[in-house]
Design a protein around this motif. Structure first.
Motif, PDB file in Angstrom:
ATOM      1  N   ARG A   1       0.869  -1.185   0.054  1.00  0.00           N
ATOM      2  CA  ARG A   1      -0.179  -0.103   0.133  1.00  0.00           C
ATOM      3  C   ARG A   1       1.160   1.217   0.849  1.00  0.00           C
ATOM      4  O   ARG A   1       0.832   2.042  -0.850  1.00  0.00           O
ATOM      5  N   ALA A   2       2.020   1.049   0.422  1.00  0.00           N
ATOM      6  CA  ALA A   2       2.728   2.498   0.123  1.00  0.00           C
ATOM      7  C   ALA A   2       3.462   3.066  -0.881  1.00  0.00           C
ATOM      8  O   ALA A   2       3.392   3.700  -0.722  1.00  0.00           O
ATOM      9  N   THR A   3       4.329   2.070  -1.295  1.00  0.00           N
ATOM     10  CA  THR A   3       5.154   2.491  -2.839  1.00  0.00           C
ATOM     11  C   THR A   3       5.156   1.539  -3.167  1.00  0.00           C
ATOM     12  O   THR A   3       5.851   2.009  -4.474  1.00  0.00           O
ATOM     13  N   HIS A   4       5.152   0.221  -3.228  1.00  0.00           N
ATOM     14  CA  HIS A   4       5.239  -0.662  -4.334  1.00  0.00           C
ATOM     15  C   HIS A   4       4.553  -1.344  -5.053  1.00  0.00           C
ATOM     16  O   HIS A   4       4.389  -2.070  -6.053  1.00  0.00           O
ATOM     17  N   VAL A   5       3.146  -0.072  -4.810  1.00  0.00           N
ATOM     18  CA  VAL A   5       2.287  -0.872  -5.922  1.00  0.00           C
ATOM     19  C   VAL A   5       1.252   0.741  -6.554  1.00  0.00           C
ATOM     20  O   VAL A   5       1.148   1.181  -7.079  1.00  0.00           O
ATOM     21  N   PHE A   6       2.249  -0.066  -7.748  1.00  0.00           N
ATOM     22  CA  PHE A   6       2.077   1.651  -8.924  1.00  0.00           C
ATOM     23  C   PHE A   6       1.038   0.770  -9.753  1.00  0.00           C
ATOM     24  O   PHE A   6       0.778   0.375 -11.438  1.00  0.00           O
ATOM     25  N   GLN A   7      -0.375   1.668 -10.073  1.00  0.00           N
ATOM     26  CA  GLN A   7      -1.174   1.395 -10.469  1.00  0.00           C
ATOM     27  C   GLN A   7      -1.579  -0.125 -11.261  1.00  0.00           C
ATOM     28  O   GLN A   7      -1.599  -0.293 -12.102  1.00  0.00           O
ATOM     29  N   GLU A   8      -1.849  -0.407  -9.826  1.00  0.00           N
ATOM     30  CA  GLU A   8      -1.756  -2.234  -9.583  1.00  0.00           C
ATOM     31  C   GLU A   8      -1.047  -2.455 -10.646  1.00  0.00           C
ATOM     32  O   GLU A   8      -0.914  -4.268 -10.493  1.00  0.00           O
ATOM     33  N   LEU A   9       0.238  -2.126 -10.967  1.00  0.00           N
ATOM     34  CA  LEU A   9       2.023  -3.100 -11.205  1.00  0.00           C
ATOM     35  C   LEU A   9       2.223  -2.807  -9.899  1.00  0.00           C
ATOM     36  O   LEU A   9       2.081  -1.853  -9.330  1.00  0.00           O
ATOM     37  N   VAL A  10       2.719  -4.934  -9.311  1.00  0.00           N
ATOM     38  CA  VAL A  10       3.630  -4.604  -7.964  1.00  0.00           C
ATOM     39  C   VAL A  10       4.933  -4.712  -8.766  1.00  0.00           C
ATOM     40  O   VAL A  10       5.198  -5.773  -9.174  1.00  0.00           O
TER      41      VAL A  10
ATOM     42  N   SER B   1      11.292  -3.883  -6.678  1.00  0.00           N
ATOM     43  CA  SER B   1      12.914  -4.554  -7.091  1.00  0.00           C
ATOM     44  C   SER B   1      13.391  -3.645  -8.595  1.00  0.00           C
ATOM     45  O   SER B   1      12.707  -3.025  -8.666  1.00  0.00           O
ATOM     46  N   ALA B   2      15.192  -3.350  -8.730  1.00  0.00           N
ATOM     47  CA  ALA B   2      15.185  -2.027  -9.383  1.00  0.00           C
ATOM     48  C   ALA B   2      14.336  -2.687 -10.843  1.00  0.00           C
ATOM     49  O   ALA B   2      15.068  -1.002 -11.144  1.00  0.00           O
ATOM     50  N   VAL B   3      14.896  -3.355 -11.567  1.00  0.00           N
ATOM     51  CA  VAL B   3      13.679  -3.561 -12.637  1.00  0.00           C
ATOM     52  C   VAL B   3      12.264  -2.870 -12.646  1.00  0.00           C
ATOM     53  O   VAL B   3      12.224  -2.397 -13.843  1.00  0.00           O
ATOM     54  N   MET B   4      11.636  -3.381 -12.002  1.00  0.00           N
ATOM     55  CA  MET B   4      10.557  -2.470 -11.404  1.00  0.00           C
ATOM     56  C   MET B   4      10.567  -1.218 -11.384  1.00  0.00           C
ATOM     57  O   MET B   4       9.511  -0.473 -12.057  1.00  0.00           O
ATOM     58  N   LEU B   5      11.493  -0.867 -11.093  1.00  0.00           N
ATOM     59  CA  LEU B   5      11.251   0.638 -10.781  1.00  0.00           C
ATOM     60  C   LEU B   5      11.474   1.575 -12.008  1.00  0.00           C
ATOM     61  O   LEU B   5      10.903   2.087 -11.912  1.00  0.00           O
ATOM     62  N   ARG B   6      12.994   0.646 -12.570  1.00  0.00           N
ATOM     63  CA  ARG B   6      12.628   1.163 -13.983  1.00  0.00           C
ATOM     64  C   ARG B   6      11.444   1.195 -14.315  1.00  0.00           C
ATOM     65  O   ARG B   6      11.863   1.908 -15.656  1.00  0.00           O
TER      66      ARG B   6
ATOM     67  N   ILE C   1       8.187 -12.290  -5.846  1.00  0.00           N
ATOM     68  CA  ILE C   1       6.828 -12.668  -5.622  1.00  0.00           C
ATOM     69  C   ILE C   1       6.435 -12.383  -4.197  1.00  0.00           C
ATOM     70  O   ILE C   1       5.270 -13.023  -4.384  1.00  0.00           O
ATOM     71  N   PRO C   2       7.164 -12.734  -3.199  1.00  0.00           N
ATOM     72  CA  PRO C   2       6.398 -12.419  -2.019  1.00  0.00           C
ATOM     73  C   PRO C   2       5.096 -11.519  -1.786  1.00  0.00           C
ATOM     74  O   PRO C   2       4.453 -11.249  -1.504  1.00  0.00           O
ATOM     75  N   LEU C   3       5.828 -10.205  -2.775  1.00  0.00           N
ATOM     76  CA  LEU C   3       5.234  -8.710  -2.710  1.00  0.00           C
ATOM     77  C   LEU C   3       4.022  -8.587  -3.300  1.00  0.00           C
ATOM     78  O   LEU C   3       3.017  -9.297  -3.472  1.00  0.00           O
ATOM     79  N   ILE C   4       4.034  -9.907  -4.215  1.00  0.00           N
ATOM     80  CA  ILE C   4       3.037  -9.859  -5.296  1.00  0.00           C
ATOM     81  C   ILE C   4       2.390 -10.824  -5.505  1.00  0.00           C
ATOM     82  O   ILE C   4       0.408 -10.138  -4.824  1.00  0.00           O
ATOM     83  N   ALA C   5       2.477 -11.618  -4.772  1.00  0.00           N
ATOM     84  CA  ALA C   5       1.583 -12.995  -4.243  1.00  0.00           C
ATOM     85  C   ALA C   5       0.710 -12.127  -3.177  1.00  0.00           C
ATOM     86  O   ALA C   5      -0.880 -12.746  -2.972  1.00  0.00           O
ATOM     87  N   SER C   6       0.872 -11.736  -2.027  1.00  0.00           N
ATOM     88  CA  SER C   6       0.606 -10.967  -0.744  1.00  0.00           C
ATOM     89  C   SER C   6      -0.398 -10.186  -1.254  1.00  0.00           C
ATOM     90  O   SER C   6      -2.041  -9.622  -0.906  1.00  0.00           O
TER      91      SER C   6
END
Length: 464
Positions: free
Chosen positions: A137-146, A149-154, A323-328
């Protein structure tokens, strides 16, 4: 010793001494002992305990009263009650009032350890779920993309940058990586967000129908054309059209799409005039369009018109720390949509999640989690609830055709990357991101493990 903690409440001093002396080494935890319910409440107000082990019969505030007060302020606190053989009914009442389990005196030591270990695992699971929920909820869901990792932040940063422009965007990636979510995010963050968003799943529309769907038609253009029809490009005017799996469209449609991009106008079937449209085009593909160009099945000039701003989405196996973050995130989402109480994942299942190759990517993971929610009868989803077979590391690391077109050096590095992601990911998941424990299991020095993790882009935070 781990950071796991137990608070034991009993008015018998000898029992407290015995339990502290035996449980600390056998359960690898820190034990605090108190002799009354009032003392226990003072400790609970100051400190979070993974487990409270409380005797039911105590002078003054008994165990049931303590349970009620603890649950008022800490409803998810794991509490195990101790009782004599003659008080089973009272213990059952405690379970109804929120106790996790009860244990009868005198104890069988091995049975006691087994019950308490299970209770501690439940607390760890609850704590991990709360942390992941808070993180997502805080920082790692971006427009429903979760992802974090460095590659996803890019990827997130690229989406922000391209959204502000009017150029065409081509999103590439395997099936199930979130290409549709990426297209929606681009539209939502763009100046066109107030306009329509029109998705078109190109492979699902027959070729003879796709042209009329995209560009519309005039009455009488063909049999059954009994009235004028507005095409999807006109529906998307002043907004965004998303052409999903553009690699599957025919050469004839490709030619017409090229004209739309170049001239910003369309010609409905059966019409003699063109219609101007103000549409941003975002497209996606899971195919190698350059290879299709070499084969003569995709127009090179259209490719360069579509690929002005490319975004590539990584496969799930290339960002295992997410994966743990997406699964949650998916677990919370689908427990709510299915009107089911929020569950957790067993450590063994999470380890299996992290080590799998996930050929279907996030979509496959989502389907597995939905199965788990529906078929799990307890608070935790277990491997048997989702019918996942444990993979060998060879299977997890070496998907079919993974080395196609690669030289030896690159193939070797890719093998090492996937092996380390799978092997270390499973162990980090099992230890909750505890590097010291993980190093001991791996048979490595802590510093050596950290060097390997840095080399292959693994972070402990993704598993805590």
């Amino acid at each position: 010793m781990t950071d796991r903690s137990i608070l034991i409440v009993d008015d018998e001093r000898d029992m407290l001494v015995l339990l502290k002396r035996s449980l600390e080494p056998d359960l690898n935890c820190r034990v605090t002992v108190v002799s009354s319910g009032a003392e226990a409440l003072q400790h609970v107000s100051r400190e979070d305990f993974d487990l409270i082990l409380a005797d039911i019969k105590m002078p003054g505030m008994d165990g049931l009263a303590l349970l009620e007060l603890v649950k008022q302020d800490h409803p998810e606190q794991t509490v195990v009650m101790m009782t004599g053989h003659g008080s089973i009914e009272t213990a059952v009442e405690a379970m109804k009032n929120g106790a996790y389990d009860f244990i009868t005196k005198p104890f069988d030591h091995d049975a006691l350890l087994l019950r308490l270990e299970k209770a501690l695992e439940r607390s760890t699971l609850k704590k991990e779920n709360r942390r992941l929920k808070k993180e997502s909820r805080a920082t790692h869901v971006f427009q429903e993309l979760v992802g974090k990792s460095a590659v996803m932040l890019r990827v997130f940063e690229t989406i922000r940058m391209v959204a502000d422009t009017e150029f065409t965007v081509l999103i590439t990636g395997e099936s199930g990586t979130g290409k549709d979510l990426t297209a929606r995010a681009i539209h939502a963050l763009s100046p066109r967000s107030g306009g329509p968003y029109v998705p078109v799943n190109c492979p699902t529309v027959p070729e003879q129908i796709l042209e009329s769907e995209l560009f519309g038609y005039k009455k009488g253009a063909f049999t059954h054309a009994t009235q004028n029809k507005i095409g999807l490009f006109q529906e998307a005017n002043r907004g965004t059209i998303f052409l999903d799996e553009i690699g599957d469209v025919s050469p004839a449609i490709q030619t017409k799409l090229l004209r739309v991009i170049q001239e910003k106008e369309i010609k409905p079937l059966g019409d003699t005039r063109t219609i101007s449209v103000d549409v941003r085009i975002v497209s996606s593909t899971n195919q190698n369009l350059r290879e299709k160009i070499r084969q003569g099945t995709f127009r090179e000039d259209l490719f360069y018109r579509l690929n002005v701003l490319p975004i590539h989405l990584p496969a799930l196996r290339e960002r295992r720390e997410d994966i743990p973050l997406i699964a949650s995130h998916l677990l919370e989402k689908h427990c709510a949509s299915l009107s089911k109480p929020l569950k957790g994942f067993s450590p063994e299942l999470m380890g299996m999640f992290v080590e799998r190759p996930w050929e279907g990517n996030v979509r496959e993971l989502e389907n597995v989690i939905i199965q788990g929610i529906l078929f799990s009868g307890g608070e935790e989803i277990q491997p048997q609830d989702v019918r996942l077979e444990r993979l060998t590391y060879a299977a997890a690391c070496l998907p079919e055709d993974v080395f196609q077109g690669m030289v030896y050096k690159d193939a070797k590095e890719k093998t090492l990357q996937q092996f380390n992601s799978a092997y270390l990911g499973r162990i980090l998941a099992e230890t909750g991101g505890n590097i010291t424990q993980a190093a001991r299991i791996c048979g490595l020095e802590r510093q050596s493990l950290q060097q390997i993790m840095r080399r292959y882009g693994l972070t402990a935070e993704g598993f805590r």
